[in-house]
Design a protein around this motif. Structure first.
Motif, PDB file in Angstrom:
ATOM      1  N   ILE A  30       1.396 -12.892   3.655  1.00  0.00           N
ATOM      2  CA  ILE A  30       1.587 -13.402   2.290  1.00  0.00           C
ATOM      3  C   ILE A  30       0.629 -14.568   2.016  1.00  0.00           C
ATOM      4  O   ILE A  30      -0.051 -14.610   1.002  1.00  0.00           O
ATOM      5  CB  ILE A  30       3.047 -13.857   2.077  1.00  0.00           C
ATOM      6  CG1 ILE A  30       3.957 -12.643   2.015  1.00  0.00           C
ATOM      7  CG2 ILE A  30       3.191 -14.657   0.798  1.00  0.00           C
ATOM      8  CD1 ILE A  30       5.404 -12.987   1.756  1.00  0.00           C
ATOM      9  N   PHE A  32      -5.396  -5.332  -1.009  1.00  0.00           N
ATOM     10  CA  PHE A  32      -4.034  -5.755  -1.341  1.00  0.00           C
ATOM     11  C   PHE A  32      -3.209  -4.562  -1.821  1.00  0.00           C
ATOM     12  O   PHE A  32      -2.063  -4.382  -1.421  1.00  0.00           O
ATOM     13  CB  PHE A  32      -4.043  -6.832  -2.428  1.00  0.00           C
ATOM     14  CG  PHE A  32      -4.673  -8.123  -1.994  1.00  0.00           C
ATOM     15  CD1 PHE A  32      -5.045  -8.324  -0.674  1.00  0.00           C
ATOM     16  CD2 PHE A  32      -4.899  -9.133  -2.892  1.00  0.00           C
ATOM     17  CE1 PHE A  32      -5.626  -9.504  -0.269  1.00  0.00           C
ATOM     18  CE2 PHE A  32      -5.484 -10.321  -2.501  1.00  0.00           C
ATOM     19  CZ  PHE A  32      -5.845 -10.500  -1.189  1.00  0.00           C
ATOM     20  N   GLY A  33      -3.825  -3.767  -2.689  1.00  0.00           N
ATOM     21  CA  GLY A  33      -3.099  -2.621  -3.246  1.00  0.00           C
ATOM     22  C   GLY A  33      -2.682  -1.645  -2.156  1.00  0.00           C
ATOM     23  O   GLY A  33      -1.554  -1.153  -2.152  1.00  0.00           O
ATOM     24  N   PHE A  83      -2.959 -13.361   1.588  1.00  0.00           N
ATOM     25  CA  PHE A  83      -3.133 -12.757   0.260  1.00  0.00           C
ATOM     26  C   PHE A  83      -3.246 -13.835  -0.808  1.00  0.00           C
ATOM     27  O   PHE A  83      -4.153 -13.820  -1.633  1.00  0.00           O
ATOM     28  CB  PHE A  83      -1.939 -11.870  -0.068  1.00  0.00           C
ATOM     29  CG  PHE A  83      -2.044 -10.469   0.474  1.00  0.00           C
ATOM     30  CD1 PHE A  83      -3.068 -10.106   1.335  1.00  0.00           C
ATOM     31  CD2 PHE A  83      -1.118  -9.503   0.125  1.00  0.00           C
ATOM     32  CE1 PHE A  83      -3.154  -8.834   1.841  1.00  0.00           C
ATOM     33  CE2 PHE A  83      -1.201  -8.219   0.618  1.00  0.00           C
ATOM     34  CZ  PHE A  83      -2.220  -7.874   1.476  1.00  0.00           C
ATOM     35  N   VAL A 139      -2.214  -2.229   1.117  1.00  0.00           N
ATOM     36  CA  VAL A 139      -1.156  -2.777   1.982  1.00  0.00           C
ATOM     37  C   VAL A 139       0.182  -2.788   1.224  1.00  0.00           C
ATOM     38  O   VAL A 139       1.215  -2.389   1.768  1.00  0.00           O
ATOM     39  CB  VAL A 139      -1.540  -4.191   2.473  1.00  0.00           C
ATOM     40  CG1 VAL A 139      -0.368  -4.852   3.166  1.00  0.00           C
ATOM     41  CG2 VAL A 139      -2.710  -4.111   3.440  1.00  0.00           C
ATOM     42  N   LEU A 140       0.151  -3.185  -0.053  1.00  0.00           N
ATOM     43  CA  LEU A 140       1.399  -3.193  -0.838  1.00  0.00           C
ATOM     44  C   LEU A 140       1.956  -1.783  -0.975  1.00  0.00           C
ATOM     45  O   LEU A 140       3.167  -1.562  -0.842  1.00  0.00           O
ATOM     46  CB  LEU A 140       1.141  -3.801  -2.221  1.00  0.00           C
ATOM     47  CG  LEU A 140       1.025  -5.315  -2.263  1.00  0.00           C
ATOM     48  CD1 LEU A 140       0.792  -5.809  -3.678  1.00  0.00           C
ATOM     49  CD2 LEU A 140       2.294  -5.960  -1.714  1.00  0.00           C
ATOM     50  N   TYR A 141       1.069  -0.819  -1.250  1.00  0.00           N
ATOM     51  CA  TYR A 141       1.516   0.574  -1.401  1.00  0.00           C
ATOM     52  C   TYR A 141       2.183   1.059  -0.110  1.00  0.00           C
ATOM     53  O   TYR A 141       3.252   1.671  -0.144  1.00  0.00           O
ATOM     54  CB  TYR A 141       0.315   1.452  -1.763  1.00  0.00           C
ATOM     55  CG  TYR A 141       0.609   2.931  -1.702  1.00  0.00           C
ATOM     56  CD1 TYR A 141       1.338   3.554  -2.715  1.00  0.00           C
ATOM     57  CD2 TYR A 141       0.179   3.706  -0.635  1.00  0.00           C
ATOM     58  CE1 TYR A 141       1.632   4.900  -2.644  1.00  0.00           C
ATOM     59  CE2 TYR A 141       0.467   5.052  -0.558  1.00  0.00           C
ATOM     60  CZ  TYR A 141       1.191   5.648  -1.572  1.00  0.00           C
ATOM     61  OH  TYR A 141       1.489   6.978  -1.493  1.00  0.00           O
ATOM     62  N   LYS A 142       1.552   0.740   1.016  1.00  0.00           N
ATOM     63  CA  LYS A 142       2.110   1.204   2.294  1.00  0.00           C
ATOM     64  C   LYS A 142       3.445   0.514   2.595  1.00  0.00           C
ATOM     65  O   LYS A 142       4.301   1.095   3.244  1.00  0.00           O
ATOM     66  CB  LYS A 142       1.107   0.974   3.427  1.00  0.00           C
ATOM     67  CG  LYS A 142      -0.045   1.981   3.353  1.00  0.00           C
ATOM     68  CD  LYS A 142      -0.935   1.943   4.541  1.00  0.00           C
ATOM     69  CE  LYS A 142      -2.064   2.940   4.393  1.00  0.00           C
ATOM     70  NZ  LYS A 142      -2.004   4.049   5.297  1.00  0.00           N
ATOM     71  N   ILE A 143       3.597  -0.734   2.142  1.00  0.00           N
ATOM     72  CA  ILE A 143       4.895  -1.404   2.324  1.00  0.00           C
ATOM     73  C   ILE A 143       5.945  -0.734   1.435  1.00  0.00           C
ATOM     74  O   ILE A 143       7.062  -0.460   1.866  1.00  0.00           O
ATOM     75  CB  ILE A 143       4.772  -2.906   1.991  1.00  0.00           C
ATOM     76  CG1 ILE A 143       4.001  -3.628   3.097  1.00  0.00           C
ATOM     77  CG2 ILE A 143       6.150  -3.541   1.833  1.00  0.00           C
ATOM     78  CD1 ILE A 143       3.742  -5.088   2.824  1.00  0.00           C
ATOM     79  N   VAL A 144       5.558  -0.426   0.179  1.00  0.00           N
ATOM     80  CA  VAL A 144       6.529   0.165  -0.762  1.00  0.00           C
ATOM     81  C   VAL A 144       6.988   1.545  -0.300  1.00  0.00           C
ATOM     82  O   VAL A 144       8.180   1.866  -0.352  1.00  0.00           O
ATOM     83  CB  VAL A 144       5.909   0.226  -2.184  1.00  0.00           C
ATOM     84  CG1 VAL A 144       6.757   1.072  -3.115  1.00  0.00           C
ATOM     85  CG2 VAL A 144       5.781  -1.175  -2.748  1.00  0.00           C
ATOM     86  N   VAL A 178       8.144 -17.429   0.133  1.00  0.00           N
ATOM     87  CA  VAL A 178       7.887 -16.824  -1.179  1.00  0.00           C
ATOM     88  C   VAL A 178       7.773 -17.917  -2.238  1.00  0.00           C
ATOM     89  O   VAL A 178       6.892 -17.853  -3.116  1.00  0.00           O
ATOM     90  CB  VAL A 178       9.004 -15.807  -1.518  1.00  0.00           C
ATOM     91  CG1 VAL A 178       8.855 -15.306  -2.933  1.00  0.00           C
ATOM     92  CG2 VAL A 178       8.968 -14.646  -0.542  1.00  0.00           C
ATOM     93  N   PHE A 224       4.712 -11.431   8.596  1.00  0.00           N
ATOM     94  CA  PHE A 224       4.855 -11.213   7.153  1.00  0.00           C
ATOM     95  C   PHE A 224       4.414 -12.462   6.395  1.00  0.00           C
ATOM     96  O   PHE A 224       3.719 -12.384   5.383  1.00  0.00           O
ATOM     97  CB  PHE A 224       6.315 -10.870   6.854  1.00  0.00           C
ATOM     98  CG  PHE A 224       6.569 -10.466   5.433  1.00  0.00           C
ATOM     99  CD1 PHE A 224       5.943  -9.353   4.883  1.00  0.00           C
ATOM    100  CD2 PHE A 224       7.437 -11.183   4.638  1.00  0.00           C
ATOM    101  CE1 PHE A 224       6.181  -8.980   3.575  1.00  0.00           C
ATOM    102  CE2 PHE A 224       7.680 -10.814   3.332  1.00  0.00           C
ATOM    103  CZ  PHE A 224       7.052  -9.712   2.797  1.00  0.00           C
TER     104      PHE A 224
END
Lengths: 116, 161
Positions: free
Chosen positions: B83, A20-21, B86, A23-28, A61, B79
């Motif tokens: 989500i 997760f970290g 995850f 993928v999130l880092y690469k998105i950021v 979301v 996307f």
């Protein structure tokens, strides 16, 4: 067996956090691009903001946050928390709007343009 | 960088697991065997995951197109699937860890429906794109080709000797 269980929990946490970290880092940092996430392509090839995509993103979301909270506070540990049927119906409707908008801009608008 | 240390570390950990079981675990041989197999699976999965993580971090496994659509923009259905994946895996982990002793929980049908809706949207979206490839085609970069020479009068014949 206790040590094995503890190690399995640590391993799961490390791997989940790692995936997760990363993928999130690469998105950021922009290595995984989110450009054009809310844009739809018009028949003439131009990109334009799409409200159908925005509503789907908001629903996604909201449902994800609601579910994560339900799992965090759930008193039952032998089953994952369920989702109300209304939420699933709303999400399905939201998906239908998104797909309808996509089909409209892909198939119908070019036909209407040709017939003029 | 070659990850040559990974097999060596795996071997040392496997030997350590065997020693732990040999000296610490009471009971019959079948119980000991179950625990040894548990350790082996744990070590194997950890190092498989670690190798994938290292390759993702170093760029050997390319993630740049993870959310990309055919036309180069980001895909909302991809996307959304990311989500939900995850969130549900994190929830599964939290529920498993919270149970004493840890057990694998039942998965309600609503969650399967949710993932099914999300994956179906992705599939239908791809179908719409594929049925009209012109609408989602990437703009081709301008090609630079050498222009043909302008047509002019033919070259004069060589002078006679």
């Amino acid at each position: 067996m206790d040590l094995l269980t503890r190690l399995a929990v640590i391993e799961g946490a490390v791997l989940l956090a790692g995936f997760f970290g990363l993928v999130l880092y690469k998105i950021v940092v922009g290595e995984i691009s989110l450009a054009g996430l809310l844009d739809a392509k018009l028949p003439d090839g131009q990109q334009a903001f799409s409200p159908a995509r925005l509503q789907l993103l908001i629903f996604t979301v909201a449902v994800a946050a609601h579910y994560l909270h339900a799992a965090y506070v759930s008193p039952q540990h032998d089953t994952l928390p369920g989702l109300p049927q209304g939420v699933i119906a709303a999400l399905a409707g939201s998906q239908a709007v998104y797909l309808g908008g996509k089909a409209l801009s892909t198939f119908l608008k070019p036909l209407l343009k040709k017939s003029r | 960088v070659k990850a040559n240390w990974i097999p060596l570390v795996s071997l040392v950990l496997a030997l350590l697991a065997v020693l732990i079981v040999f000296f610490n675990v009471p009971g019959d041989p079948l119980d000991r065997l179950k625990i040894v197999i548990g350790y082996v699976i744990l070590i194997l999965i950890f190092f498989f995951g670690l190798i994938v993580l290292i390759n993702m971090a170093s760029g050997k496994i390319d993630l740049t197109q993870l959310l990309a659509e055919g036309d180069g923009g980001a895909s909302l259905s991809r996307f959304q699937l990311l989500i939900f994946t995850f969130v549900i895996s994190l929830s599964l982990f939290m529920i498993i860890v919270a149970a004493k002793p840890p057990v694998f929980p039942a998965i309600p049908t609503e969650i399967l429906t949710l993932l099914g809706i999300s994956a179906s949207t992705y599939a239908v979206s791809k179908g719409i794109q594929a049925s009209n490839p012109e609408a989602t085609k990437k703009k081709a970069p301008p090609t630079h080709t050498a222009a043909p020479p302008p047509a002019g009068p033919p070259p004069p014949p060589p002078p006679a000797a």
